[in-house]
Design a protein around this motif. Structure first.
Motif, PDB file in Angstrom:
ATOM      1  N   TRP A  17     -15.750  17.667  24.792  1.00  0.00           N
ATOM      2  CA  TRP A  17     -15.888  19.135  24.758  1.00  0.00           C
ATOM      3  C   TRP A  17     -16.967  19.619  25.713  1.00  0.00           C
ATOM      4  O   TRP A  17     -16.785  20.656  26.379  1.00  0.00           O
ATOM      5  CB  TRP A  17     -16.193  19.611  23.320  1.00  0.00           C
ATOM      6  CG  TRP A  17     -14.958  19.721  22.482  1.00  0.00           C
ATOM      7  CD1 TRP A  17     -14.652  19.008  21.365  1.00  0.00           C
ATOM      8  CD2 TRP A  17     -13.862  20.608  22.688  1.00  0.00           C
ATOM      9  NE1 TRP A  17     -13.438  19.378  20.859  1.00  0.00           N
ATOM     10  CE2 TRP A  17     -12.912  20.375  21.665  1.00  0.00           C
ATOM     11  CE3 TRP A  17     -13.566  21.582  23.651  1.00  0.00           C
ATOM     12  CZ2 TRP A  17     -11.714  21.060  21.570  1.00  0.00           C
ATOM     13  CZ3 TRP A  17     -12.368  22.275  23.560  1.00  0.00           C
ATOM     14  CH2 TRP A  17     -11.454  22.013  22.521  1.00  0.00           C
TER      15      TRP A  17
ATOM     16  N   ALA B 254      -8.100  24.563  18.474  1.00  0.00           N
ATOM     17  CA  ALA B 254      -9.182  23.625  18.811  1.00  0.00           C
ATOM     18  C   ALA B 254      -8.650  22.189  18.783  1.00  0.00           C
ATOM     19  O   ALA B 254      -8.934  21.386  19.686  1.00  0.00           O
ATOM     20  CB  ALA B 254     -10.336  23.789  17.825  1.00  0.00           C
TER      21      ALA B 254
ATOM     22  N   ALA C  98      -6.090  21.674  21.715  1.00  0.00           N
ATOM     23  CA  ALA C  98      -6.791  21.620  22.999  1.00  0.00           C
ATOM     24  C   ALA C  98      -7.504  20.276  23.144  1.00  0.00           C
ATOM     25  O   ALA C  98      -7.515  19.673  24.228  1.00  0.00           O
ATOM     26  CB  ALA C  98      -7.786  22.778  23.097  1.00  0.00           C
TER      27      ALA C  98
ATOM     28  N   CYS D 255      -9.288  27.282  24.830  1.00  0.00           N
ATOM     29  CA  CYS D 255      -8.319  26.447  24.104  1.00  0.00           C
ATOM     30  C   CYS D 255      -6.897  26.809  24.496  1.00  0.00           C
ATOM     31  O   CYS D 255      -6.059  25.944  24.773  1.00  0.00           O
ATOM     32  CB  CYS D 255      -8.512  26.594  22.590  1.00  0.00           C
ATOM     33  SG  CYS D 255     -10.032  25.811  21.994  1.00  0.00           S
TER      34      CYS D 255
END
Lengths: 518, 518
Positions: free
Chosen positions: B74, B292, B295, B93
């Motif tokens: 991330w 989230a 992604a 995302c």
């Protein structure tokens, strides 16, 4: 056609929506949708069915049986009448309906707070109709009596998710056929203050219904603005499908239409027997028959309220028995609902149908597979929404309270998604954050009570708790509930002078002719 | 992403539609809708929920727990990482998902005729998942065993209206926790030739699933056109709502993503506890969490198939217990289905949920109130479509065959209205005419067999016939049916060399570490 006070009530309920929950909404006199309609046909498909309906009316025609007056009415309107066969030029029925039939109307209730709006975005849920038998899990299946009839009137009165008292909820078989309409109408008037349906089994019985409604409504019967009767009675006029209306139904329709009372014109179709075995064929025939009936009502009294009805069941290929909760009748319903909106008339169909003999899983799934289409498709007058068992032969006590639970859920569904700031709940998400729980947060505390539909009869407890509670199934819990409701019933007050007048009318009329069972 | 042979099959089924009926359609490897989606939100409502989801990702963030690699992924993608809290810039995302996630993909089955298309207009109905208990009306509720597990694999294989063998249908509690995944995967491979789901309870178990799939699929594992593995396994990666993913699920997701196998990212939400008590709040949070997770998968391996999941139940305000079949979760489902189409990913939700402990009317109505929205809303991967009882704690034998009856009906519904000349049936209406019946006409004779969905377990007979047949309820008839199906079961042939290799892999791996119940 919408009374101003009704309009105000609808707006007020919209404003309250985010602050109050399912319980409040269920207490409204009718449901108003805030979600779209579900539709299965596009413009071309709908136009094709309309075209086919016009072809049926023009080429095949409709029989109007044993009613010379009806045939003369059609001749005068420009139809081609050969014997009892009436063929209508393309577009004639649609034109007659659209020229004068209201898109939406108010049915008056004894208690004006319970007036219902029939048509537009509104749905009225109504008990089942016409069952000779009753069923409960204690006594099983047996013929209905006046006591059963009155019990169901009471239960409907006590059910906030039903908006109407219905009509022939069950046949009071302990009374003579030619006089039981008096007691049924009187029971609706006495034990409920919701709207009700009239007798259609003979023109004289329709006339009795109108006379008793005049007594009940008194000064309210005539609308001073129009000088015409207000619509206080709605009645079920079935076609004898395929493509036939008989003199009994035509006679009742004429009585009601001339008194400005509402008629639901319903082709009653077991597809494969009374119509083709296909959805599109059944829809075109239903539209043709219903348009013929509604146009006839407009010819009898332009402006009299009519509702387009559709009753279509599928059939078992093994036995020829009607089957319910199957996908094909749902497709017919979605199509007919759409066609009624295009025609511009209120729509009646669906309910909580099942072929099951008892309130089991079959009854529940078949009913849900009918009631959800009823709701999503946009039915305005949802007859048979509570109680129906055994293909309509039996009215079930447990089934009745199970179904009213479902009609309650449907009304929460119709409210749609609350997109207010409170509905979005972003403050709650910010307050709680990752990995925590929402149970104690301010937003949950403020909204919890009305947040979710709460059923009075489902069991959501742990297995252990359910075990400790006696391992009851849904039918057993429903059994306890209808008994509790009846034990708590209190009649809505009725002016003793009106009550006396109704009883006097009935006594005089009953004495005027001998009992008979036809 | 759609295999050419699958495309051809879809077209062929369309051509056959009017000539053949429900039985044939049900035998297709998956359902393809020819009716519109039901949607409850308009453009503004959908945009508002997307906006709120982005605000949750940006302001509140998502925790990725005990997985330093995930946090680094991330950071590298440009997110703001504070401790284990990851905050994503608005739109990140969505951008990652839309850049590489397939809108639709093929899951390979051992029998290529049973490959399923996941996404687009297709729906795949899948058995329930994760139940520690099993239930039948003879023995009641008890812990599941491997024998139960295999029975349900067999029943799913025998059910034309289920397209998938599922995953952890019930927990085989007679086997150690850390080794039972071998036997579950092997049972899917051996006793069915439909698609199946992988183990997610430990990254090593995900790895074992992939290795066994490589053995099963052999040469088919690698797609020669892309040089990458074909998608042969789909797995359920649940978020720990609110806004948290744990290392177990992240570890399994990474294994599957790197092998190009499909991940269903599902926020699992009891609304009021793991999300706000409102539909719009629950939808925004679900969208944020699912985006989230999806992604993240795209960051691990761009292009790996993902499915957006949503599981949301309501809650009893009296007990805090989850409630099912209520209107609010249906509204969440309709909203999320719409949001997934806007995002451009396949959607998983719904099924046949109930809190009931037995296959009674509660089970049936709650399930119908979930399965119809699943179908009308446009779910692509309908997990939990058969068997679920007691809030997912028990897998029911009778419930399973009751539910597969319903999934069969849903597939007839999805076919929509046949508007062909045969479907319009105007010749039949002309032939029969007013007052006659359609039973014997040529059109009825030609179409009757396939005209209407025919349930194998409902009773549509007369009361007298039903009485003579022993007055069975739905659960009793379903009991007879699952026993009959199991007695008739024949395993699909499996190459003995593959079978041997699978057994050898399992034996070697099982011997490599001691039994454990964590």
């Amino acid at each position: 056609m919408t009374a101003p006070n009704t309009r105000r009530r609808t707006r007020a309920s919209g404003g309250r929506r985010s602050a109050q929950g399912a319980a409040q909404a269920a207490a409204l006199p009718y449901a108003t949708r805030r979600i779209p309609y579900f539709e299965v046909l596009d413009e071309a498909g709908l136009a094709l069915i309309e075209e086919n309906a016009d072809t049926i009316l023009e080429e095949v025609g409709i029989d109007f049986r044993d009613d010379e007056e009806a045939l003369q009415i059609w001749r005068d309107a420009g139809a081609d009448v050969q014997g009892e066969r009436v063929r209508m030029p393309r577009g004639l029925c649609r034109q007659l309906i659209q020229a004068s039939a209201p898109r939406q109307f108010t049915q008056q209730a004894r208690n004006p707070e319970r007036n219902v709006e029939i048509g537009g975005p509104h749905t009225v849920y109504v008990p089942a109709y016409g069952c000779p038998f009753v069923y409960d899990i204690d006594q099983g299946r047996r013929y209905g009596t006046l006591e059963d009839f009155q019990n169901f009137v009471k239960l409907a009165y006590q059910s906030p998710s039903l908006h109407h008292s219905g009509g022939t909820i069950c046949e009071p078989v302990d009374l003579p056929v030619n006089k039981r309409h008096f007691d049924m109408i009187y029971s609706h008037m006495k034990y409920s203050d919701k709207c009700f349906m009239g007798s259609v089994t003979h023109p004289d019985r329709a006339h009795d219904t109108v006379e008793m409604a005049k007594i009940l409504f008194g000064d309210r019967w005539i609308d001073p603005d129009t000088g015409k009767p207000r619509t206080c009675v709605i009645s079920l006029i079935n076609a004898n499908s395929p493509m036939t209306f008989d003199d009994t139904m035509l006679g009742a329709a004429k009585v009601y239409a001339r008194a400005n009372q509402a008629c639901i014109i319903t082709p009653f179709i077991l597809a494969g027997a009374m119509s083709p075995v296909t959805v599109a064929g059944t829809a075109a025939q239903t539209l043709a028959e219903a348009m013929a009936g509604m146009a006839f009502v407009q010819l009898v009294n332009p402006g009299a309220p009519v509702v387009m009805g559709s009753f279509a069941s599928s059939m078992s290929m093994q036995s020829g028995a009607p089957t319910f909760g199957t996908p094909e009748p749902a497709l017919v319903l979605y199509a007919m609902a759409n066609l009624s909106r295009r025609l511009g008339v209120p729509f009646r169909s669906g309910g909580s149908f099942t072929a099951s003999k008892l309130p089991d899983a079959q009854a529940a799934s078949e009913s849900a597979n009918t009631l959800l289409p009823t709701t999503l498709g946009g039915v305005n007058f949802a007859l048979h929404a509570a109680g129906w068992l055994e293909g309509g032969l039996a009215m079930g006590y447990e089934k009745f309270v199970m179904d009213t639970d479902q009609t309650g859920m449907m009304q929460t569904l119709l409210k749609g998604v609350d997109l207010s700031e409170n509905g979005q709940a972003m403050d709650a998400i910010r307050e709680v954050g990752p990995g925590k729980h929402f149970l104690g947060c301010a937003h949950t505390q403020a909204n919890f009570k009305d947040a979710f539909y709460l059923s009075p009869i489902t069991d959501n407890n742990s297995f252990e708790q359910w075990d400790a509670d006696g391992r009851l199934d849904m039918a057993q819990r429903a059994n306890a509930r209808w008994k509790k409701l009846l034990s708590e019933y209190e009649a809505p007050p009725l002016d003793p002078a009106i009550d006396e007048a109704l009883l006097a009318y009935m006594a005089e009329r009953k004495a005027a002719f001998p009992d008979s069972n036809v």
